[in-house]
Design a protein around this motif. Structure first.
Motif, PDB file in Angstrom:
ATOM      1  N   ASN A 164     -19.302 -43.216 -20.184  1.00 56.24           N
ATOM      2  CA  ASN A 164     -17.873 -43.573 -20.517  1.00 56.24           C
ATOM      3  C   ASN A 164     -17.333 -44.131 -19.685  1.00 56.24           C
ATOM      4  OD1 ASN A 164     -17.575 -41.662 -18.239  1.00 56.24           O
ATOM      5  ND2 ASN A 164     -18.000 -39.867 -19.598  1.00 56.24           N
ATOM      6  N   GLU A 165     -16.073 -44.226 -19.531  1.00 49.33           N
ATOM      7  CA  GLU A 165     -15.399 -45.136 -18.816  1.00 49.33           C
ATOM      8  C   GLU A 165     -15.226 -44.661 -17.418  1.00 49.33           C
ATOM      9  OE1 GLU A 165     -10.940 -47.326 -18.545  1.00 49.33           O
ATOM     10  OE2 GLU A 165     -11.318 -46.421 -20.383  1.00 49.33           O
ATOM     11  N   THR A 166     -15.206 -43.183 -17.258  1.00 45.95           N
ATOM     12  CA  THR A 166     -15.132 -42.798 -15.717  1.00 45.95           C
ATOM     13  C   THR A 166     -16.659 -43.073 -15.246  1.00 45.95           C
ATOM     14  OG1 THR A 166     -13.909 -40.878 -16.577  1.00 45.95           O
ATOM     15  CG2 THR A 166     -15.259 -40.412 -14.524  1.00 45.95           C
ATOM     16  N   GLU A 167     -17.778 -43.049 -15.965  1.00 38.30           N
ATOM     17  CA  GLU A 167     -18.931 -43.578 -15.235  1.00 38.30           C
ATOM     18  C   GLU A 167     -18.996 -44.823 -14.963  1.00 38.30           C
ATOM     19  OE1 GLU A 167     -21.177 -42.052 -18.224  1.00 38.30           O
ATOM     20  OE2 GLU A 167     -22.034 -40.084 -17.105  1.00 38.30           O
ATOM     21  N   TRP A 168     -18.451 -45.839 -15.629  1.00 39.83           N
ATOM     22  CA  TRP A 168     -18.059 -47.217 -15.404  1.00 39.83           C
ATOM     23  C   TRP A 168     -17.479 -47.474 -13.875  1.00 39.83           C
ATOM     24  CZ3 TRP A 168     -16.601 -50.895 -19.685  1.00 39.83           C
ATOM     25  CH2 TRP A 168     -17.570 -50.786 -21.096  1.00 39.83           C
ATOM     26  N   ARG A 169     -16.652 -46.333 -13.823  1.00 36.93           N
ATOM     27  CA  ARG A 169     -15.684 -46.737 -12.690  1.00 36.93           C
ATOM     28  C   ARG A 169     -16.746 -46.041 -11.122  1.00 36.93           C
ATOM     29  NH1 ARG A 169      -9.142 -45.905 -13.489  1.00 36.93           N
ATOM     30  NH2 ARG A 169      -9.336 -47.301 -15.228  1.00 36.93           N
ATOM     31  N   GLN A 170     -17.100 -45.194 -11.751  1.00 36.16           N
ATOM     32  CA  GLN A 170     -18.252 -44.567 -10.465  1.00 36.16           C
ATOM     33  C   GLN A 170     -19.216 -45.631 -10.363  1.00 36.16           C
ATOM     34  OE1 GLN A 170     -19.529 -40.997 -12.701  1.00 36.16           O
ATOM     35  NE2 GLN A 170     -17.781 -39.553 -11.824  1.00 36.16           N
ATOM     36  N   ASN A 171     -19.898 -46.296 -10.954  1.00 37.33           N
ATOM     37  CA  ASN A 171     -20.678 -47.203 -10.890  1.00 37.33           C
ATOM     38  C   ASN A 171     -20.190 -48.307  -9.857  1.00 37.33           C
ATOM     39  OD1 ASN A 171     -22.394 -45.940 -12.395  1.00 37.33           O
ATOM     40  ND2 ASN A 171     -22.129 -47.234 -14.150  1.00 37.33           N
ATOM     41  N   ILE A 172     -18.780 -48.721 -10.177  1.00 35.09           N
ATOM     42  CA  ILE A 172     -18.268 -49.622  -9.157  1.00 35.09           C
ATOM     43  C   ILE A 172     -18.085 -49.005  -7.969  1.00 35.09           C
ATOM     44  CG2 ILE A 172     -15.972 -50.976  -8.799  1.00 35.09           C
ATOM     45  CD1 ILE A 172     -15.792 -51.194 -11.811  1.00 35.09           C
TER      46      ILE A 172
END
Length: 436
Positions: A164-172
């Motif tokens: 999800n979008e939260t995980e996308w940000r965590q990856n960054i």
């Protein structure tokens, strides 16, 4: 003069003891390569994308990028990180296969099978590591393989669960910490969208537009994270993709392709992958190659090739892995071997000259120009550009820096190595000492 010589020897010894080799030092600037799988070149034109728009003002943008032939995830990504045509790096499909044994391995399992990726061509990670740089791969195709026994310094293999979008940000956040806290020089970061939604819903569906807005917000978050980690002056970022996407043509609008209508596959073929989008491969049974070729030549909405007669522009004919027969469907016509069970509403794998297969290129950072629009170019030329930014000697490749050099500031990627800066500082110090 004697005192100057003593000072020179003293400072040189001190620099060596401090771990600064006089031969070469790491670059002062770093590189993040981001790939959004299946991001067609025009996906930002029917959606409000303020962050992508700002990138156009703060960096460089190509009108579009032409992927290699094949327009598939693994072959295209490996061309980007190696600068080699598919016939040279031999990652000729998303699936690992062996036409002699009829082995077929799923795409996800293939990602960790080194024997599929390691064919004598070194990707950028390994070339950079061999020249003293620290590299990482986050979900990026090819990053989990070993190359001549060498692994990428840090690897995170793609999670099969759609993030999800939260995980996308965590990856960054994770990748930014690699750069800022652990002094990585090169990291490749992969996202599986908008490819997933393009397959499931089609490129014209509202859900695809929703994902593009999410990608745009993610790019905005990336820029915030770069600033938060104080990397604005040292981190270059390239954002690109592997291929585009087109709408799959189905009944009742068209007659769908079922290849068994035109030849008896059981009788004439010993190996096939013909249910995989717009690109198919087939090994005829002994003595049946011409019969297979003639039969498929009568099928509509596709082009059949003998491997040794493939157009030179495909850069596929020299491949040892590809079977003798290659089939390329017309845009939007999926290949079906015996039954129509393909559920995708969008797909790729078609001719790389089709506009629906073209993809994006954006770049920003201290080495790149601002508010610059480039003419289209082939993705194979991204590799020498990345080597230039990282100040490393490229491995043998098929790209050309002349194609992308104009994206950089004059002098971009040409900073003096730290050893040269040390010697210049030393010279200045000696001159000051002499004046005293």
């Amino acid at each position: 003069m004697k005192t100057m010589q003593q000072l020179l020897l003293l400072l040189t010894a001190a620099s060596s003891a401090g771990g600064i080799p006089l031969s070469r030092a790491p670059p002062s600037n770093k590189l993040l390569l981001v790939s959004f799988d299946g991001f067609r070149w025009d996906y930002d034109q029917d959606v409000d994308t303020p962050h992508l728009d700002q990138l156009g003002r703060d960096g460089v943008k190509a009108k579009y990028i032409t992927p290699p032939m094949l327009t598939m995830t693994s072959p295209s990504h490996f061309t980007t990180v190696s600068g080699r045509w598919v016939e040279d790096h031999e990652v000729v499909h998303n699936m690992m296969f062996d036409a002699k044994t009829n082995l077929k391995v799923s795409h996800r399992e293939t990602l960790t099978r080194s024997e599929w990726w390691d064919n004598g061509v070194l990707p950028l990670w390994i070339t950079a590591q061999n020249q003293g740089l620290k590299t990482g791969s986050f979900y990026f195709p090819g990053g989990a393989a070993n190359y001549s026994g060498q692994a990428v310094n840090r690897v995170v293999v793609e999670d099969p669960k759609p993030p999800n979008e939260t995980e996308w940000r965590q990856n960054i956040d994770t990748v930014m910490s690699w750069f800022s806290d652990e002094d990585f020089h090169l990291v490749t970061l992969y996202y599986g969208e908008p490819d997933r939604v393009g397959h499931a819903k089609g490129p014209d569906h509202q859900d695809r537009k929703t994902i593009i807005r999410q990608i745009d917000r993610t790019i905005g978050y990336l820029r915030e994270a770069i600033a938060r980690h104080q990397l604005n002056d040292s981190l270059n970022v390239i954002i690109t993709s592997d291929h585009g996407m087109t709408t799959v043509k189905k009944r009742p609008q068209v007659e769908e392709l079922v290849l068994n209508k035109y030849l008896n596959l059981l009788k004439l073929a010993s190996f096939e992958i013909l249910d995989y989008g717009g690109f198919g491969i087939l090994t005829p049974r002994p003595g049946k190659e011409q019969e297979v070729f003639n039969a498929l030549s009568k099928a509509p909405n596709l082009t059949v090739y003998k491997k040794n007669e493939l157009p030179e522009s495909f850069h596929l004919a020299k491949s040892e892995r590809l079977p003798p027969i290659v089939v390329v469907a017309d845009l939007g016509f999926n290949l079906n071997s015996r039954l129509i069970f393909y559920v995708n509403k969008g797909d790729h794998g078609f001719h790389n000259g089709e506009m629906d297969m073209k993809t994006i290129f954006r770049a920003f950072g201290p080495d790149f120009k601002k508010n610059f629009v480039s003419e289209p170019f082939d993705s194979i030329h991204i590799y020498p550009l990345m080597c230039k930014v990282l100040q490393i000697e490229p491995a043998p490749h098929n790209g050309s820096l002349a194609v992308t050099q104009n994206l950089l500031h004059s002098g971009g990627g040409q900073r003096a190595p730290r050893s040269v800066c040390l010697l210049l500082s030393l010279l200045s110090l000696l001159c000051t000492f002499t004046l005293l």
